[in-house]
Design a protein around this motif. Structure first.
Motif, PDB file in Angstrom:
ATOM      1  N   SER A  23       8.390   3.207  12.629  1.00 23.29           N
ATOM      2  CA  SER A  23       8.428   4.479  12.121  1.00 23.29           C
ATOM      3  C   SER A  23       8.074   4.860  10.528  1.00 23.29           C
ATOM      4  CB  SER A  23      10.373   4.747  11.775  1.00 23.29           C
ATOM      5  OG  SER A  23      10.042   3.782  10.504  1.00 23.29           O
ATOM      6  N   PRO A  24       7.135   6.167  10.767  1.00 24.94           N
ATOM      7  CA  PRO A  24       6.430   6.312   9.945  1.00 24.94           C
ATOM      8  C   PRO A  24       6.157   5.994   8.127  1.00 24.94           C
ATOM      9  CG  PRO A  24       6.626   8.353  11.693  1.00 24.94           C
ATOM     10  CD  PRO A  24       7.563   6.955  11.844  1.00 24.94           C
ATOM     11  N   MET A  48      -0.939   2.040   4.234  1.00 26.34           N
ATOM     12  CA  MET A  48      -2.065   2.420   3.990  1.00 26.34           C
ATOM     13  C   MET A  48      -2.627   1.453   3.195  1.00 26.34           C
ATOM     14  SD  MET A  48      -2.599   3.310   7.349  1.00 26.34           S
ATOM     15  CE  MET A  48      -4.742   3.651   6.258  1.00 26.34           C
ATOM     16  N   ASN A  49      -3.261   0.361   3.092  1.00 26.09           N
ATOM     17  CA  ASN A  49      -4.205  -0.469   2.539  1.00 26.09           C
ATOM     18  C   ASN A  49      -5.988  -0.267   2.533  1.00 26.09           C
ATOM     19  OD1 ASN A  49      -4.815  -2.494   0.384  1.00 26.09           O
ATOM     20  ND2 ASN A  49      -3.251  -3.529   0.651  1.00 26.09           N
ATOM     21  N   GLY A  50      -6.155   0.542   1.588  1.00 28.05           N
ATOM     22  CA  GLY A  50      -7.753   0.541   1.580  1.00 28.05           C
ATOM     23  C   GLY A  50      -7.946   1.316   3.524  1.00 28.05           C
ATOM     24  N   ASP A  51      -8.925   0.939   4.111  1.00 26.84           N
ATOM     25  CA  ASP A  51      -8.844   0.856   5.995  1.00 26.84           C
ATOM     26  C   ASP A  51      -8.375   0.278   6.607  1.00 26.84           C
ATOM     27  OD1 ASP A  51     -11.258   2.670   4.659  1.00 26.84           O
ATOM     28  OD2 ASP A  51     -12.317   1.381   5.399  1.00 26.84           O
ATOM     29  N   GLY A  95       1.073  -0.944  -0.152  1.00 29.56           N
ATOM     30  CA  GLY A  95      -0.211  -0.384  -0.057  1.00 29.56           C
ATOM     31  C   GLY A  95       1.076   1.216   0.186  1.00 29.56           C
ATOM     32  N   GLN A  96       0.385   2.352   0.204  1.00 25.52           N
ATOM     33  CA  GLN A  96       1.004   3.706   0.079  1.00 25.52           C
ATOM     34  C   GLN A  96       1.072   3.736   2.638  1.00 25.52           C
ATOM     35  OE1 GLN A  96       0.794   5.561  -2.684  1.00 25.52           O
ATOM     36  NE2 GLN A  96       0.612   3.110  -3.559  1.00 25.52           N
ATOM     37  N   LEU A 153       2.255  -3.184   8.228  1.00 15.78           N
ATOM     38  CA  LEU A 153       3.394  -3.251   8.462  1.00 15.78           C
ATOM     39  C   LEU A 153       4.401  -3.595   7.913  1.00 15.78           C
ATOM     40  CD1 LEU A 153       3.100  -3.753  12.709  1.00 15.78           C
ATOM     41  CD2 LEU A 153       2.552  -0.820  10.805  1.00 15.78           C
ATOM     42  N   ILE A 154       5.365  -3.143   7.700  1.00 17.91           N
ATOM     43  CA  ILE A 154       6.723  -3.224   7.351  1.00 17.91           C
ATOM     44  C   ILE A 154       8.324  -2.787   7.407  1.00 17.91           C
ATOM     45  CG2 ILE A 154       5.222  -3.455   4.455  1.00 17.91           C
ATOM     46  CD1 ILE A 154       7.248  -0.831   3.847  1.00 17.91           C
ATOM     47  N   ASP A 155       8.793  -3.858   6.879  1.00 17.16           N
ATOM     48  CA  ASP A 155      10.404  -4.074   6.864  1.00 17.16           C
ATOM     49  C   ASP A 155      10.409  -3.416   8.973  1.00 17.16           C
ATOM     50  OD1 ASP A 155      12.839  -3.520   6.998  1.00 17.16           O
ATOM     51  OD2 ASP A 155      13.230  -1.137   6.174  1.00 17.16           O
TER      52      ASP A 155
END
Length: 364
Positions: free
Chosen positions: A215-216, A221-224, A103-104, A228-230
């Motif tokens: 961290s941010p 965000m993927n839809g609603d 997601g973004q 969490l990555i990395d």
């Protein structure tokens, strides 16, 4: 060399290049595709913090294997809260990771405070639900890998005794700060830190899988939903990493906003949103349980103490280039210590009633 490695990784993973996504401290990332799926390809940087990064098979397998383990645990706890596909390759010639595009990246500058709160709440829920997933590894602490043992906790022995020793070190660090910098002396801070150390020693039972880095830039965000990555997974007292999260979002990111490491994020301009993420995290992580809130706040206080103590230590040594990128000059570090001192006292005054209540509940 980077272009050659990218070409080799694209061929080895059998994916098609779409676009360059950017770089973090240790990796560069590209969006790629395969069988109509959007994926992210990450390749380790050859230079990080202006220093060459030598190939280290055990370290890479620990990092990538730990990420795989954490993604699996998260998706068992909250389906879709981590990339559902993850693979990696490690060799002297070529190393990379490949995962489903999640997601973004969140944008704290454009989101509302309510959205920031709800985002934090979702992350808090992911954290505590993931703790319930068995990790199946031996040892505790940061993850390591070896050919004989595979993935495991880097420390062995009695985890309870190790946590008690760490608690004693926290209190010793505070005393060292007070001896060197008298402005840190504060009765409420001293009492709150003592209660926080006692509380963690009482509540800890077994090391669970947790994440030290949300961290941010690692929250999508993927839809609603939140993805969490990395992560930086470890086997630890889970309340400690919950307290770490709150310390990052309430204090750390804003305190270090002007450093080279964090300048691009402009954290000072969204300090209120960061605090709302932390507030939401506590709500989601605790599910309204006052005891858990007390434990998290106590760990936040200990994390803030260690933030200040690490700054103090930097003043007594020659700063490496990496330390300068992360923390700035000695003058900036010294100035930041004054801010951290006030934050420590303020937080101690805020949480001491909660910690005293927790201590009272223990003996009731």
């Amino acid at each position: 060399m980077n272009e050659l490695k990218l070409e080799a990784a694209l061929k080895h993973a059998d994916v098609e290049l779409k676009e360059y996504l950017g770089e973090g401290a240790w990796h560069r990332a590209w969006k790629v595709s395969k069988d109509a799926n959007e994926l992210v390809l990450r390749i380790p940087k050859e230079i990080a913090y202006r220093k060459p990064v030598p190939f280290d098979e055990e370290a890479l397998r620990a990092e990538y294997g730990g990420t795989e383990l954490y993604y699996q645990a998260v998706n068992k706890a909250v389906p879709g809260a981590a990339p559902a596909f993850y693979n990696f390759h490690v060799s002297q010639e070529l190393s990379y990771t490949l995962e489903l595009f999640g997601g973004q990246q969140i944008d704290l500058h454009t989101m509302t405070e309510e959205t920031a709160f709800q985002t934090g709440k979702k992350i808090g829920e992911i954290y505590w639900k993931t703790e319930e997933i068995p990790h199946g590894l031996d040892g505790f602490g940061y993850l390591a890998w070896s050919r004989n043992r595979g993935l495991h906790g880097s420390n062995s022995g009695d985890a309870t005794a190790a946590l008690r020793e760490e608690s004693e070190e926290h209190l010793a660090d505070y005393q060292a700060l007070c001896n060197a910098l008298p402005q840190f002396k504060d009765k409420k801070a001293s009492e709150a830190l003592r209660l926080a150390a006692e509380l963690r020693n009482e509540r800890f039972t077994t090391p669970l899988i947790a994440n030290q880095d949300a961290s941010p830039e690692n929250i999508l965000m993927n839809g609603d939903g939140v993805c969490l990555i990395d992560p930086y997974p470890l086997l630890y007292y889970p309340r400690g990493m919950a307290g770490n999260f709150v310390n990052l979002y309430e204090t750390f990111f804003v305190a270090l906003a002007d450093t080279e490491r964090y300048r691009k994020h402009r954290f000072s301009a969204c300090a209120g949103k960061l605090k709302m993420v932390a507030k939401g995290f506590i709500a989601g992580y605790s599910a309204g349980d006052a005891q858990i809130v007390s434990e998290v706040r106590g760990e936040q206080l200990l994390q803030l103490l260690e933030t200040a103590f690490s700054h103090y230590q930097l003043l007594s040594e020659e700063l490496s280039e990496e330390a300068t990128i992360r923390y700035g000059s000695k003058e900036e570090i010294e100035e930041r210590l004054t801010f951290l001192c006030e934050e420590l006292k303020s937080l101690a005054a805020f949480v001491i009633d909660s910690l005293l209540c927790s201590a009272a509940r223990k003996f009731s």
